[in-house]
Scaffold this motif. Structure first.
Motif, short mmCIF file in Angstrom:
data_model
loop_
_atom_site.label_atom_id
_atom_site.label_comp_id
_atom_site.label_asym_id
_atom_site.label_seq_id
_atom_site.Cartn_x
_atom_site.Cartn_y
_atom_site.Cartn_z
N UNK A 185 10.02 62.34 49.81
CA UNK A 185 10.07 63.43 49.21
C UNK A 185 10.17 63.31 47.48
N UNK A 186 11.26 62.19 47.23
CA UNK A 186 11.51 61.66 46.16
C UNK A 186 10.28 60.80 45.54
N UNK A 187 10.09 60.02 46.27
CA UNK A 187 8.75 58.94 46.04
C UNK A 187 7.33 60.06 45.26
N UNK A 188 7.50 61.20 45.97
CA UNK A 188 5.98 61.68 45.95
C UNK A 188 6.19 63.08 44.47
N UNK A 189 7.70 63.05 44.88
CA UNK A 189 8.00 63.79 42.79
C UNK A 189 8.21 62.64 42.21
N UNK A 190 8.61 61.79 42.27
CA UNK A 190 7.94 61.26 41.74
C UNK A 190 6.76 60.56 40.86
N UNK A 191 5.65 60.80 41.60
CA UNK A 191 4.59 60.62 41.40
C UNK A 191 4.19 61.87 40.87
N UNK A 192 4.51 63.25 41.07
CA UNK A 192 3.89 64.68 40.42
C UNK A 192 4.49 64.18 38.98
N UNK A 193 5.87 63.54 38.77
CA UNK A 193 6.81 63.24 37.25
C UNK A 193 5.65 62.57 36.34
N UNK A 194 5.23 61.89 37.02
CA UNK A 194 4.64 60.93 36.77
C UNK A 194 2.92 61.52 35.90
N UNK A 195 2.52 61.92 37.23
CA UNK A 195 1.12 62.75 36.39
C UNK A 195 1.15 63.72 35.16
N UNK A 201 -6.21 64.39 35.87
CA UNK A 201 -7.05 63.04 36.60
C UNK A 201 -6.65 63.65 37.55
N UNK A 202 -7.30 63.51 38.74
CA UNK A 202 -7.82 64.47 40.29
C UNK A 202 -6.44 64.08 41.02
N UNK A 203 -5.95 64.64 41.83
CA UNK A 203 -4.61 64.31 42.93
C UNK A 203 -5.08 63.33 43.70
N UNK A 204 -6.78 63.08 44.22
CA UNK A 204 -7.16 62.21 44.67
C UNK A 204 -6.85 60.82 44.27
N UNK A 205 -7.59 60.93 42.93
CA UNK A 205 -7.20 59.39 42.72
C UNK A 205 -6.42 58.70 41.92
N UNK A 206 -5.08 60.06 42.08
CA UNK A 206 -4.15 58.83 41.70
C UNK A 206 -3.77 58.52 43.01
N UNK A 207 -3.54 59.21 44.04
CA UNK A 207 -3.37 58.87 46.03
C UNK A 207 -3.81 57.11 45.85
N UNK A 208 -4.98 57.34 45.42
CA UNK A 208 -5.76 56.07 45.81
C UNK A 208 -5.28 54.54 44.86
#
Length: 290
Positions: A155-165, A112-119
């Motif tokens: 920054x930890x939240x962003x890391x968790x999102x990246x791990x999920x993706x 998935x595109x990171x843009x979609x994930x951010x939305x």
């Protein structure tokens, strides 16, 4: 005739080397030079200023915070993606009826595109968003956070999102490694009385070393080069709390400080090289020894 045959393979390589030199080697050398200059949008002349740009990187609080956040993100995602990816691979390597469907489900976020994930994630991570509501509903109110607006956790939240993706991508590599291990090893270990943990430690981990090496390198380099996740989720905010090296480079070029931006980019390249190459050599030696 023999000499021409020996050179024939080099003839095939030269076009690729030429393209590589034009689009990577020459720009890299030029970037290294410009990182030692005061190259700016509002100046017509370029002056050599030595290490001034690099000194600014290590004295400016925002730049230091960006370096710190990049290291935090890299370490968190390397550990998280590999642990979650390996756990998923081991679980989905078992004889489950739904394993193929589950593999597709867990792998799908990585395409998935990171843009979609951010939305999707931005409204979920708000103070009144889905995640905090779920935590409240199950009695875990103390875990609720301002996930994207609290400087201490963003920054930890962003890391968790990246791990999920991306954990599903690591899962696929580990799964390929697991399926290449012969079942005979586990049958012999069972006959010898080895339990699940002993088999995992003595058989799975050593034979999974090539896959571990690949995943460690991919997640480490990806973590140090982080940009998209931060840019689309917070833009470096709140304030500068989630700035990373990648966003600092973009901001520097956007402000016309091209010399500083090139210096930060050069520093990032050097850091990735210094960290990745020795680690790769170490892991390769360990892989051969095992």
């Amino acid at each position: 005739m023999k000499i021409s045959r020996r050179l024939y393979s080099y003839y095939l390589v030269w076009p690729a080397l030429l393209i590589y030199s034009i689009f990577f080697v020459i720009p890299a050398i030029a970037g290294l030079y410009y990182s030692f200059t005061d190259w700016r949008l509002d100046r017509t002349s370029i002056q050599f200023i030595g290490w001034d740009n690099f000194e600014r990187i290590f004295t400016d609080k925002t730049l230091l915070l960006a370096v710190k956040n990049t290291l935090i993100f890299a370490v968190a995602t390397v550990i998280g993606k590999n642990i979650v990816g390996m756990a998923l691979a081991i679980g989905l390597n078992m004889r489950l009826k739904t394993r193929n469907i589950l593999r597709a489900i867990f792998y799908s976020p990585s395409i998935l595109s990171i843009l979609v994930i951010s939305i999707v994630f931005t409204p979920m991570l708000r103070a009144d968003g889905t995640i905090n509501r779920i935590l409240d509903a199950v009695g875990l109110h103390f875990l609720t956070q301002n996930w994207l607006t609290d400087p201490s956790v963003v920054i930890w939240t962003i890391a968790l999102v990246s791990i999920w993706q991306q954990a599903g991508f690591q899962m696929a590599i580990y799964l390929a490694g697991l399926q290449s291990i012969s079942k005979d090893y586990y049958e012999a270990a069972t006959i010898d009385g080895a339990g699940a943990w002993r088999s995992f430690r003595s058989i799975t981990l050593p034979l999974l070393t090539p896959a571990i090496n690949i995943n460690l390198m991919l997640t480490l380099i990806g973590g140090l080069k982080v940009f998209s996740e931060v840019f689309v989720l917070t833009g470096g905010g709140p304030g500068n709390a989630s700035q990373v090296v990648g966003t600092i480079i973009l901001r520097s070029f956007g402000e016309g400080s091209w010399g500083l931006g090139t210096a930060v980019n050069t520093l990032l390249f050097a850091a990735v090289t210094v960290i990745a190459i020795p680690l790769l050599i170490f892991m390769r030696r360990k892989e051969v020894s095992e």
